[in-house]
Design an enzyme around this catalytic site. Structure first.
Site, PDB file in Angstrom:
ATOM      1  N   GLU A  33      -7.898  -5.729  13.880  1.00 10.39           N
ATOM      2  CA  GLU A  33      -7.661  -6.044  12.812  1.00 10.39           C
ATOM      3  C   GLU A  33      -8.758  -7.168  12.146  1.00 10.39           C
ATOM      4  O   GLU A  33      -9.541  -6.765  10.982  1.00 10.39           O
ATOM      5  CB  GLU A  33      -6.292  -6.621  11.911  1.00 10.39           C
ATOM      6  CG  GLU A  33      -5.303  -5.356  12.250  1.00 10.39           C
ATOM      7  CD  GLU A  33      -5.504  -4.254  11.593  1.00 10.39           C
ATOM      8  OE1 GLU A  33      -6.222  -4.191  10.471  1.00 10.39           O
ATOM      9  OE2 GLU A  33      -4.845  -3.039  11.468  1.00 10.39           O
ATOM     10  N   TYR A  70      -3.535  -9.370   3.894  1.00  6.21           N
ATOM     11  CA  TYR A  70      -3.484  -7.916   4.435  1.00  6.21           C
ATOM     12  C   TYR A  70      -3.046  -7.953   5.980  1.00  6.21           C
ATOM     13  O   TYR A  70      -2.355  -7.268   6.489  1.00  6.21           O
ATOM     14  CB  TYR A  70      -4.846  -7.234   4.334  1.00  6.21           C
ATOM     15  CG  TYR A  70      -5.434  -6.108   5.467  1.00  6.21           C
ATOM     16  CD1 TYR A  70      -4.463  -4.947   5.363  1.00  6.21           C
ATOM     17  CD2 TYR A  70      -5.829  -6.132   6.519  1.00  6.21           C
ATOM     18  CE1 TYR A  70      -4.465  -4.078   6.035  1.00  6.21           C
ATOM     19  CE2 TYR A  70      -6.120  -5.371   7.620  1.00  6.21           C
ATOM     20  CZ  TYR A  70      -5.386  -4.282   7.282  1.00  6.21           C
ATOM     21  OH  TYR A  70      -5.489  -3.280   8.353  1.00  6.21           O
ATOM     22  N   ASP A  86      -4.756  -2.520   2.196  1.00  7.04           N
ATOM     23  CA  ASP A  86      -6.252  -2.559   2.271  1.00  7.04           C
ATOM     24  C   ASP A  86      -6.847  -1.655   1.410  1.00  7.04           C
ATOM     25  O   ASP A  86      -6.445  -1.221   0.434  1.00  7.04           O
ATOM     26  CB  ASP A  86      -6.689  -2.169   3.708  1.00  7.04           C
ATOM     27  CG  ASP A  86      -6.708  -0.825   4.051  1.00  7.04           C
ATOM     28  OD1 ASP A  86      -5.771  -0.042   3.279  1.00  7.04           O
ATOM     29  OD2 ASP A  86      -7.614  -0.371   4.877  1.00  7.04           O
ATOM     30  N   CYS A 146      -8.357  11.010   1.595  1.00 13.81           N
ATOM     31  CA  CYS A 146      -8.331  10.576   0.163  1.00 13.81           C
ATOM     32  C   CYS A 146      -9.595   9.579   0.257  1.00 13.81           C
ATOM     33  O   CYS A 146      -9.549   8.533  -0.015  1.00 13.81           O
ATOM     34  CB  CYS A 146      -7.180   9.721  -0.079  1.00 13.81           C
ATOM     35  SG  CYS A 146      -6.928   9.420  -1.634  1.00 13.81           S
ATOM     36  N   CYS A 171      -8.185  17.089  -1.269  1.00 13.86           N
ATOM     37  CA  CYS A 171      -6.862  17.080  -1.777  1.00 13.86           C
ATOM     38  C   CYS A 171      -6.248  18.288  -1.198  1.00 13.86           C
ATOM     39  O   CYS A 171      -4.979  18.285  -1.106  1.00 13.86           O
ATOM     40  CB  CYS A 171      -6.855  17.217  -3.239  1.00 13.86           C
ATOM     41  SG  CYS A 171      -7.823  15.660  -3.916  1.00 13.86           S
ATOM     42  N   CYS A 197      -4.207  17.466   1.769  1.00 20.28           N
ATOM     43  CA  CYS A 197      -3.595  16.298   1.477  1.00 20.28           C
ATOM     44  C   CYS A 197      -2.040  16.418   1.756  1.00 20.28           C
ATOM     45  O   CYS A 197      -1.520  17.326   0.894  1.00 20.28           O
ATOM     46  CB  CYS A 197      -3.708  15.552   0.340  1.00 20.28           C
ATOM     47  SG  CYS A 197      -2.850  13.916   0.260  1.00 20.28           S
ATOM     48  N   CYS A 253       0.900  13.322  -6.208  1.00 24.60           N
ATOM     49  CA  CYS A 253      -0.222  12.686  -6.506  1.00 24.60           C
ATOM     50  C   CYS A 253      -0.532  12.672  -8.064  1.00 24.60           C
ATOM     51  O   CYS A 253      -1.019  14.081  -8.655  1.00 24.60           O
ATOM     52  CB  CYS A 253      -1.433  13.093  -5.947  1.00 24.60           C
ATOM     53  SG  CYS A 253      -3.082  12.075  -6.283  1.00 24.60           S
TER      54      CYS A 253
END
Length: 350
Positions: free
Chosen positions: A46, A129, A147, A199, A206, A209, A215
């Site tokens: 991370e 985060y 994030d 995305c 899309c 997705c 959305c």
DNA sequence: AACCCGTGGGG
DNA sequence: TCCCCAAGGGT
């Protein structure tokens, strides 16, 4: 804090997790399904991934784990060696904080990472985060992990048109409403995988997705326009001089101050960085300096630097070390100075 | 709350 | 070439 609130939109998390189970990326720091995550690896990855791409981190993560496989080994490491190992990755405060945090984990927590978001947040280098991500991914805590990927996905999902960074509170609140109690770590990683592969910033896919039905930005017709962002300031150019002082096949290196740009990193001496053309101020020695033809240009986040290269032979004054020129690759120089080394090797000192 | 803090890749 | 961007944090 409302850390145990269930998601308001469980169907979104369900669809996303189903997609994740089928399409998750295989990453070196990611535990296999069913395996327990190693908090040290999760934390290290991370931190490495802060503002840094997966492609860049991949090989660096492997090399790091080979050298410092656990918190105890990192806590016992020589800080200068750690800084050199981080060279080229940028944002060097991350490396300084990595060592500090590892030592705190060993000294204050018996070598085991705190498992709560608040406990993690108290370690240096773990902000909102990273603390949430480690709590969720390594310990399965329900944490709202936001994030830049999640910001994008959520801004589109809820059609939040307010520009960043002002929209952050609204985005976080919206992310909270879709975060499930169970599989919090998988959910966070699913959101990030979705943001990086489906995305995307420019041309979101899309049609592929798993949550396109929910959305609002897609319903509005232009998901790629979100999130909107405040205008950025122009990057000014600064000028300066890098000094290459050579003696008996070695070059004079200094260590930069702990705080500030390239803090704590080994470096070639430089004069002040001004908005005026360069001079020989702050040379590490009174010598017959010669200016090379090649200049070094390097872009930082908020300014660009244009550096002249002054070369000379002679003795040094002040604090520093003679480093064998043939072994400069092992000095751990930030990219700016690595560029200078290339230029000097090409033109020569004469 | 702005500003500081690196680097490499993609379009 | 140039601009944007990336699993942000500290002050």
């Amino acid at each position: 804090m409302d850390a145990k609130r269930s998601s308001v939109w469980p169907a979104i998390a369900d669809d996303l997790l189903r997609w994740y189970d089928a399409h998750r990326r295989d990453l070196p720091w990611r535990a296999r399904p069913g395996e327990a995550a190693d908090p040290y690896r999760v934390w290290l990855s991370e931190v490495m991934l802060q503002q840094t791409t997966v492609a860049t981190v991949r090989p660096r993560f492997a090399a790091w784990i080979a050298r410092w496989p656990d918190v105890a080994s990192l806590a016992a490491a020589d800080e200068a060696a750690v800084m050199a190992a981080w060279a080229g990755l940028g944002y060097y405060a991350r490396a300084r904080n990595l060592v500090k945090a590892a030592r705190m984990v060993v000294a204050n927590h018996g070598g085991a990472f705190p498992s709560s978001e608040a406990g993690l947040r108290a370690l240096p280098g773990l902000g909102a985060y990273t603390a949430a991500a480690v709590a969720a991914i390594a310990f399965g805590e329900r944490a709202v992990v936001v994030d830049t990927n999640v910001e994008r996905v959520v801004a589109r999902l809820f059609a939040i048109h307010q520009p960043l960074p002002g929209a952050r509170p609204a985005i976080r609140a919206a992310a909270d409403t879709i975060t499930p109690d169970a599989r919090a770590g998988d959910f966070a990683q699913a959101m990030m995988d979705l943001g990086s592969s489906i995305c995307t910033v420019r041309a979101p896919r899309c049609l592929l997705c798993p949550i396109r039905g929910a959305c609002r930005a897609l319903a509005e017709g232009a998901p790629e326009r979100l999130p909107t962002k405040a205008a950025k300031r122009a990057r000014p150019t600064r000028y300066g001089t890098i000094f290459w002082l050579e003696r008996d096949g070695a070059v004079w290196l200094v260590r930069r101050p702990e705080k500030g740009l390239l803090g704590g990193m080994r470096a070639l001496p430089t004069g002040p960085w001004n908005y005026e053309p360069p001079a020989l101020a702050d040379a590490p020695a009174a010598a017959e300096w010669r200016m090379l033809e090649t200049r070094v240009r390097h872009g930082f986040t908020h300014f660009e630097i244009d550096l002249a290269l002054a070369v000379a032979r002679g003795d040094a004054q002040g604090e520093g070390e003679w480093w064998p020129i043939a072994e400069l690759d092992g000095a751990g120089l930030p990219t700016l100075f690595a560029k200078a080394v290339v230029a000097v090797r090409k033109e020569g000192v004469a």
